[in-house]
Design a protein around this motif. Structure first.
Motif, PDB file in Angstrom:
ATOM      1  N   GLN A  84     -22.742   6.471  -7.908  1.00  0.00           N
ATOM      2  CA  GLN A  84     -21.353   6.720  -7.570  1.00  0.00           C
ATOM      3  C   GLN A  84     -20.747   7.730  -8.550  1.00  0.00           C
ATOM      4  OE1 GLN A  84     -19.974   4.895  -4.790  1.00  0.00           O
ATOM      5  NE2 GLN A  84     -22.152   4.386  -4.593  1.00  0.00           N
ATOM      6  N   TYR A 134     -14.609   5.383  -6.740  1.00  0.00           N
ATOM      7  CA  TYR A 134     -14.342   5.065  -5.343  1.00  0.00           C
ATOM      8  C   TYR A 134     -15.689   4.906  -4.641  1.00  0.00           C
ATOM      9  CZ  TYR A 134      -9.576   6.659  -6.286  1.00  0.00           C
ATOM     10  OH  TYR A 134      -8.311   6.813  -6.809  1.00  0.00           O
ATOM     11  N   SER A 135     -15.890   3.761  -4.027  1.00  0.00           N
ATOM     12  CA  SER A 135     -17.170   3.498  -3.377  1.00  0.00           C
ATOM     13  C   SER A 135     -17.433   4.480  -2.243  1.00  0.00           C
ATOM     14  CB  SER A 135     -17.196   2.072  -2.830  1.00  0.00           C
ATOM     15  OG  SER A 135     -18.377   1.843  -2.086  1.00  0.00           O
ATOM     16  N   THR A 136     -18.667   4.930  -2.157  1.00  0.00           N
ATOM     17  CA  THR A 136     -19.062   5.796  -1.041  1.00  0.00           C
ATOM     18  C   THR A 136     -19.251   5.002   0.248  1.00  0.00           C
ATOM     19  OG1 THR A 136     -21.387   5.560  -1.705  1.00  0.00           O
ATOM     20  CG2 THR A 136     -20.184   7.478  -2.540  1.00  0.00           C
ATOM     21  N   ASN A 137     -19.254   3.661   0.123  1.00  0.00           N
ATOM     22  CA  ASN A 137     -19.390   2.792   1.294  1.00  0.00           C
ATOM     23  C   ASN A 137     -17.995   2.302   1.691  1.00  0.00           C
ATOM     24  OD1 ASN A 137     -19.961   0.914   3.234  1.00  0.00           O
ATOM     25  ND2 ASN A 137     -21.405  -0.276   2.012  1.00  0.00           N
ATOM     26  N   SER A 138     -17.434   2.863   2.750  1.00  0.00           N
ATOM     27  CA  SER A 138     -16.080   2.517   3.183  1.00  0.00           C
ATOM     28  C   SER A 138     -16.043   1.414   4.235  1.00  0.00           C
ATOM     29  CB  SER A 138     -15.372   3.766   3.730  1.00  0.00           C
ATOM     30  OG  SER A 138     -16.100   4.298   4.837  1.00  0.00           O
ATOM     31  N   THR A 139     -17.197   0.826   4.529  1.00  0.00           N
ATOM     32  CA  THR A 139     -17.264  -0.219   5.549  1.00  0.00           C
ATOM     33  C   THR A 139     -16.554  -1.485   5.085  1.00  0.00           C
ATOM     34  OG1 THR A 139     -19.433   0.633   6.223  1.00  0.00           O
ATOM     35  CG2 THR A 139     -18.801  -1.555   7.029  1.00  0.00           C
TER      36      THR A 139
END
Length: 262
Positions: free
Chosen positions: A19, A222-227
């Motif tokens: 990240q 900020y997480s790259t996984n927005s799910t």
């Protein structure tokens, strides 16, 4: 804490994906500490060491810090709410006579809930126990679920005598199970588990906890996984070893639960 580290020496991963670190700072802030002290019957031979460990820790706290004291045997009891007058906590420790069974899981669960009343944003529990759990209503699984969601580090101090290793020795197996429980509490929350077998280790252990409590590196991303799936996301941090330092240990929260879609 190793001082002088810079942003470029850190790498942060979420679920094995690197990240981008967007903020980096060194935090030295006051702390709210919940002391969770084992006063059950299994501590009869170790109560003096446990009292000394707790007093030594209180001596490391700074003027802006606050602490509360929770003791437990069959059930947890708040002996002193959050205060900066640490002498009152030390006095109440002396009146604890070990008796009863050991509701360790219940005590830590209860203490985590009480930490919501803390004044400082930096929060930690320091658990002093032999870890020989035998009387809790909450399960270890329920405790660990609460622990990973709470914004509170847990530092555990296992107070044991020297137990010879033997696969046929039931007491040895009980002690190993106790050590495992105390270690998992700390690991799941980014804290540290220490074992104390004699007084000579106390000062060093308390200094390490004090440093870990008051000084830390804070990384933001900020997480790259927005799910929004509510699933567990594992976090790991790697540090490039500074020149001249033989080894670096990283203690951090192991992860978090992602938010769920409404």
């Amino acid at each position: 804490m190793i001082e002088g580290l810079e942003l470029q020496q850190f790498k942060l991963f979420e679920s094995n994906r690197e990240q981008n670190i967007v903020s980096f700072s060194v935090e030295d802030a006051p702390v709210s500490v919940g002391l969770v002290f084992d006063a059950s019957g299994s501590m009869v031979e170790r109560i003096s060491t446990a009292r000394q460990a707790t007093r030594s820790f209180l001596d490391t706290l700074e003027p802006a810090d606050e602490a509360m004291l929770i003791t437990f045997a069959d059930r947890p009891t708040v002996r002193e709410g959050f205060t900066r007058n640490l002498s009152t906590i030390q006095a109440k420790l002396l009146s604890e006579d070990p008796e009863g069974q050991t509701a360790l899981v219940d005590a830590v669960y209860f203490a985590l809930a009480r930490m919501r009343t803390a004044r400082q944003t930096r929060k930690a529990l320091v658990v002093v126990s032999d870890g020989l759990e035998n009387h809790s209503r909450y399960s270890e699984r329920e405790l660990m679920q609460l622990a990973v969601e709470a914004d509170t580090q847990i530092f555990t101090i296992g107070v044991h005598g020297r137990v010879p290793a033997s696969s046929d020795d039931m007491h040895y197996m009980e002690v190993q199970s106790a050590i495992s429980l105390l270690d998992e509490m700390a690991t799941r929350t980014g804290g540290i588990h220490f074992m104390i077998e004699d007084f000579e280790e106390l000062e060093d252990v308390m200094e390490k906890i004090a440093r870990a409590l008051h000084s830390r590196y804070v990384l933001g991303y900020y997480s790259t996984n927005s799910t929004l799936d509510g699933k567990w996301r594992r976090i790991s941090v790697k540090v490039r070893r500074p020149r001249g330092v033989p080894a670096v240990s990283v203690y951090t929260r192991p992860g978090y639960y992602a938010p769920e879609e409404d």
